[in-house]
Design an enzyme around this catalytic site. Sequence first.
Site, PDB file in Angstrom:
ATOM      1  N   ASP A  34     -26.638 -42.687 -38.375  1.00 45.82           N
ATOM      2  CA  ASP A  34     -27.112 -41.436 -37.793  1.00 45.82           C
ATOM      3  C   ASP A  34     -28.604 -41.215 -38.006  1.00 45.82           C
ATOM      4  O   ASP A  34     -29.130 -40.167 -37.646  1.00 45.82           O
ATOM      5  CB  ASP A  34     -26.377 -40.240 -38.415  1.00 45.82           C
ATOM      6  CG  ASP A  34     -24.876 -40.384 -38.262  1.00 45.82           C
ATOM      7  OD1 ASP A  34     -24.458 -40.944 -37.234  1.00 45.82           O
ATOM      8  OD2 ASP A  34     -24.148 -39.942 -39.151  1.00 45.82           O
ATOM      9  N   CYS A  80     -59.417 -19.861 -56.261  1.00 45.10           N
ATOM     10  CA  CYS A  80     -59.886 -21.049 -56.963  1.00 45.10           C
ATOM     11  C   CYS A  80     -59.393 -22.286 -56.218  1.00 45.10           C
ATOM     12  O   CYS A  80     -60.118 -23.252 -56.025  1.00 45.10           O
ATOM     13  CB  CYS A  80     -59.337 -21.113 -58.385  1.00 45.10           C
ATOM     14  SG  CYS A  80     -59.907 -19.779 -59.418  1.00 45.10           S
ATOM     15  N   ASP A 105     -21.047 -34.690 -38.257  1.00 48.44           N
ATOM     16  CA  ASP A 105     -20.376 -35.933 -38.010  1.00 48.44           C
ATOM     17  C   ASP A 105     -18.934 -35.705 -38.445  1.00 48.44           C
ATOM     18  O   ASP A 105     -18.689 -34.882 -39.317  1.00 48.44           O
ATOM     19  CB  ASP A 105     -21.043 -36.954 -38.933  1.00 48.44           C
ATOM     20  CG  ASP A 105     -20.827 -38.358 -38.490  1.00 48.44           C
ATOM     21  OD1 ASP A 105     -20.521 -38.550 -37.318  1.00 48.44           O
ATOM     22  OD2 ASP A 105     -20.982 -39.248 -39.335  1.00 48.44           O
ATOM     23  N   ASP A 126     -23.646 -38.844 -42.499  1.00 48.85           N
ATOM     24  CA  ASP A 126     -23.655 -39.702 -43.685  1.00 48.85           C
ATOM     25  C   ASP A 126     -24.889 -40.584 -43.705  1.00 48.85           C
ATOM     26  O   ASP A 126     -25.177 -41.244 -44.678  1.00 48.85           O
ATOM     27  CB  ASP A 126     -22.369 -40.530 -43.774  1.00 48.85           C
ATOM     28  CG  ASP A 126     -22.113 -41.325 -42.497  1.00 48.85           C
ATOM     29  OD1 ASP A 126     -23.024 -41.401 -41.659  1.00 48.85           O
ATOM     30  OD2 ASP A 126     -21.008 -41.863 -42.347  1.00 48.85           O
ATOM     31  N   CYS A 168     -56.929 -17.915 -60.064  1.00 50.24           N
ATOM     32  CA  CYS A 168     -56.588 -17.153 -58.884  1.00 50.24           C
ATOM     33  C   CYS A 168     -56.454 -18.099 -57.713  1.00 50.24           C
ATOM     34  O   CYS A 168     -56.871 -19.243 -57.781  1.00 50.24           O
ATOM     35  CB  CYS A 168     -57.717 -16.183 -58.591  1.00 50.24           C
ATOM     36  SG  CYS A 168     -59.272 -17.043 -58.390  1.00 50.24           S
TER      37      CYS A 168
HETATM   38  P1  ADP Z   1     -18.413 -42.338 -36.074  1.00 52.04           P
HETATM   39  O1  ADP Z   1     -19.349 -42.458 -37.239  1.00 52.04           O
HETATM   40  O2  ADP Z   1     -18.397 -40.989 -35.474  1.00 52.04           O
HETATM   41  O3  ADP Z   1     -17.060 -42.879 -36.350  1.00 52.04           O
HETATM   42  P2  ADP Z   1     -19.267 -44.825 -34.905  1.00 52.04           P
HETATM   43  O4  ADP Z   1     -20.311 -45.088 -33.864  1.00 52.04           O
HETATM   44  O5  ADP Z   1     -19.467 -45.382 -36.245  1.00 52.04           O
HETATM   45  O6  ADP Z   1     -19.054 -43.258 -34.924  1.00 52.04           O
HETATM   46  O7  ADP Z   1     -17.880 -45.388 -34.336  1.00 52.04           O
HETATM   47  C1  ADP Z   1     -17.377 -44.941 -33.102  1.00 52.04           C
HETATM   48  C2  ADP Z   1     -16.014 -45.451 -32.827  1.00 52.04           C
HETATM   49  O8  ADP Z   1     -16.028 -46.856 -32.621  1.00 52.04           O
HETATM   50  C3  ADP Z   1     -15.023 -45.243 -33.943  1.00 52.04           C
HETATM   51  O9  ADP Z   1     -14.458 -43.971 -33.906  1.00 52.04           O
HETATM   52  C4  ADP Z   1     -14.003 -46.311 -33.638  1.00 52.04           C
HETATM   53  O10 ADP Z   1     -13.111 -45.879 -32.642  1.00 52.04           O
HETATM   54  C5  ADP Z   1     -14.862 -47.440 -33.104  1.00 52.04           C
HETATM   55  N1  ADP Z   1     -15.186 -48.363 -34.188  1.00 52.04           N
HETATM   56  C6  ADP Z   1     -16.379 -48.481 -34.810  1.00 52.04           C
HETATM   57  N2  ADP Z   1     -16.321 -49.446 -35.756  1.00 52.04           N
HETATM   58  C7  ADP Z   1     -15.079 -49.917 -35.759  1.00 52.04           C
HETATM   59  C8  ADP Z   1     -14.378 -50.908 -36.516  1.00 52.04           C
HETATM   60  N3  ADP Z   1     -14.970 -51.595 -37.474  1.00 52.04           N
HETATM   61  N4  ADP Z   1     -13.093 -51.143 -36.206  1.00 52.04           N
HETATM   62  C9  ADP Z   1     -12.483 -50.447 -35.244  1.00 52.04           C
HETATM   63  N5  ADP Z   1     -13.076 -49.499 -34.508  1.00 52.04           N
HETATM   64  C10 ADP Z   1     -14.340 -49.237 -34.742  1.00 52.04           C
HETATM   65 MG    MG Z   2     -20.674 -43.142 -38.528  1.00 53.99          MG
END
Ligand code: ADP
Ligand code: MG
Length: 755
Positions: free
Chosen positions: A647, A18, A446, A643, A15
């Site tokens: 985040d 317990c 996201d 993802d 029960c």
């Molecule tokens: P999310 O995951 O929403 O895309 P991030 O913080 O990862 O947010 O990226 C924000 C923005 O920064 C992207 O949308 C892009 O415009 C720019 N960015 C990030 N990483 C790169 C990359 N490797 N090359 C070009 N742009 C980038």
């Molecule tokens: Mg991202």
Amino acid sequence: MYMTTHIFKVTGMHCASCAAIITKKVSSLPNVASVSVNYGNEKAKVEFDPAQVSIASINEEVEKLGYTFVDESVSNGGGHDHASMMKGSELEDLRDKTNFIFPVALAVFVLMLWDISARTTTIVPNLPIPMTLFNALSMVIATVALFWVGKPYLLGVVRFLRHGIANMDTLIGIGTGTAYIYSITITLLPQFRELLSLPEYTYFDVTIVVIGFITLGKYLEARSKEKTGDAIEKLLSLQAKTALVIREGKEIEVAIAEVIHGDVIIIKPGVRIPVDGVITEGVSFIDESMITGEPIPVEKTAGDTISAGTINTNGYLTMKATKVGSETLLAQIIRMVEDAQGSKAPIEALADKISGIFVPIVLGIAVTTLVLWLTVGSSFLGFSDAVSLGILSFVSVLVIACPCALGLATPTAIIVGVGKGAQNGILIKDAATLEHLHKVDTVIVDKTGTITVGKPTLVDIENVSGMHDNEFIGILASLENKSEHPIAYAVVNFAKDKGLSLDDVSNFEILQGKGLMGVVNDTKYFVGNTKLMRELGVAFSESLIEKYTEEGKTPVIIATKEKVLGFVMVSDEVKSEAKKAVGDLHKLGIKVIMLTGDDERSAKYIAKLVGIDEVIAHVLPKDKLEKIQTLQAEGRVVAMAGDGVNDAPALAQADVGIAMGTGTDVAIESAGITLLHGDISKLVKAIKLSKMTMRGIKQNLFWAFIYNVVGIPLAAGALYPVFGWLLNPIFAGLAMAFSSVSVVMNSLRIKAKKL
Ligand code: ADP
Ligand code: MG
């Protein structure tokens, strides 16, 4: 002080009180930090200092109370079999007892009804059995019923007398024992009976029938309780026993435990994948339904990852083992489901508290009832009648008040809910998460990977650098090759498809939420979004960019410190299920907000496609966290789906963090809920599951309480002076058995419901 946590399988619990007794006892031991005993899955989690306390000494204390701890963490997996074997024999014992006592109890019950009717009406003839024979027979059966079938209840009484600890067994033991001793005394000592001028009635039938019904109830309860936990059994059965590996050039079959990292394994058609790994040769459709809940087999080929427990349907594959034993996704899932099923939901705290103090209170009520009958009752009815009614009330109160169903209400529903989730690719970390989820009114998603597929491709080039396109893309791809962002893959893949070679990059740096920078051939470049370019103060054609972003494309601009050299556009497909999922969330009254680091126009375009209410673009990872805090301050209950790559802080801040597992390589411990296969429509299912489970728990708690609330006054005879109503202990036993069984059955119903 170093602490370790052990999970024990507990045997001998009949029960929920317990569980309360064991918790109290073990937590009072020195150097034991915390104890949590779950009646639902019959497990105890004990945190203690192994330098000061031994498992044996804990077990010794528990055994004094009449229970046993079987250590599960010692022999991983083996413990499981052992424990389920023990459980099997307990169940068998209960079955044998039920097979004996229930038919007998039923016969006695029928004879009793006959006897009552014969005495109160003229239509029914008297029992065709001489009373003395009937009494003698009843006495023998009651003795067997009490001392063999009812042994756990008697042990409960012994425990109460020796240690002062009472549980539900004690209540039933005292109740049925009292009826028995009273009847024996009347039968064997007629002088004593005459001395007190007691009536001739005996209550052997009460002992027999109450024990009979309650034992049947316990047996049905134990059987259904096993079914609540069968999700784990199913997951365990997914584990292959052997694997066909190549060792020294030869194919040999080895036990699964002997597979090591890097082993090359042959997977024939129709065979279960034994461990996690990467396909090295072959093409096949893999049935992942048992793990992700995804019904359609997925085509996989060299380079793709496959996980243990899934089935190779048609092709002939070779794979390389990358994760074995406890590292596989399947093993992680099993661990997580077991942990979650054993964890306690906040809503359970109340039920636990009540069952902890219930037993002494009930004993008090029962004794008070008896005393009132003997004093107040006998002044109205005379001593002789007051004694019989008093004894009946005393027994009824003890039997009806058993809070058995109360202890089953929450854990059985949680076990079923968590298990059902796992079978649908929804992994729930603990009961608290499952409980919180049903209150969620805002979901933050996201964009990349959640609403869109997360595999963008390069679709346009605007090169104003004066360089040849190939050189322009070459520099851009060289820089992106160092980044993990999905955008980067789009650019790099495009360059690779064109056969461009990549240059070395030095002084590389990620600019969070904006892009990146690095040096190629002595020139410093910046790559990123419009935000980055504005910060750098370099000019670009806003109108040209706008033209593309209005189509939902994302710009990747490349510049030196002095000027913009041009840009490319990447575009990501919207997930086919996203629109329906957002619509379903709306139907549940949930607001959906998209947070993204991406360009605002582009994000709005995507949001509109899928029907999202609000878009917050150009946010940096740390701003995501703040946005969630703001919403929470407004009183919203927020779930965040991401993802998990950048985040993590936001996932942790949300009331419920939801990781979208892409592929099979997911860290499932990081979020409250993991949706395998990154499917947003599973979030809708998860919320429905949570609502369903919570509704089940509330129904269970209501039914468990109502029996006690209504039953106790009725059993005590509170309504006797008004209506002449008194609950016969036999019906108390019936109600008791029924309440536990109905609670477990109600939890099992969750299993059959559609998500
Ligand atoms: P999310 O995951 O929403 O895309 P991030 O913080 O990862 O947010 O990226 C924000 C923005 O920064 C992207 O949308 C892009 O415009 C720019 N960015 C990030 N990483 C790169 C990359 N490797 N090359 C070009 N742009 C980038
Ligand atoms: Mg991202």
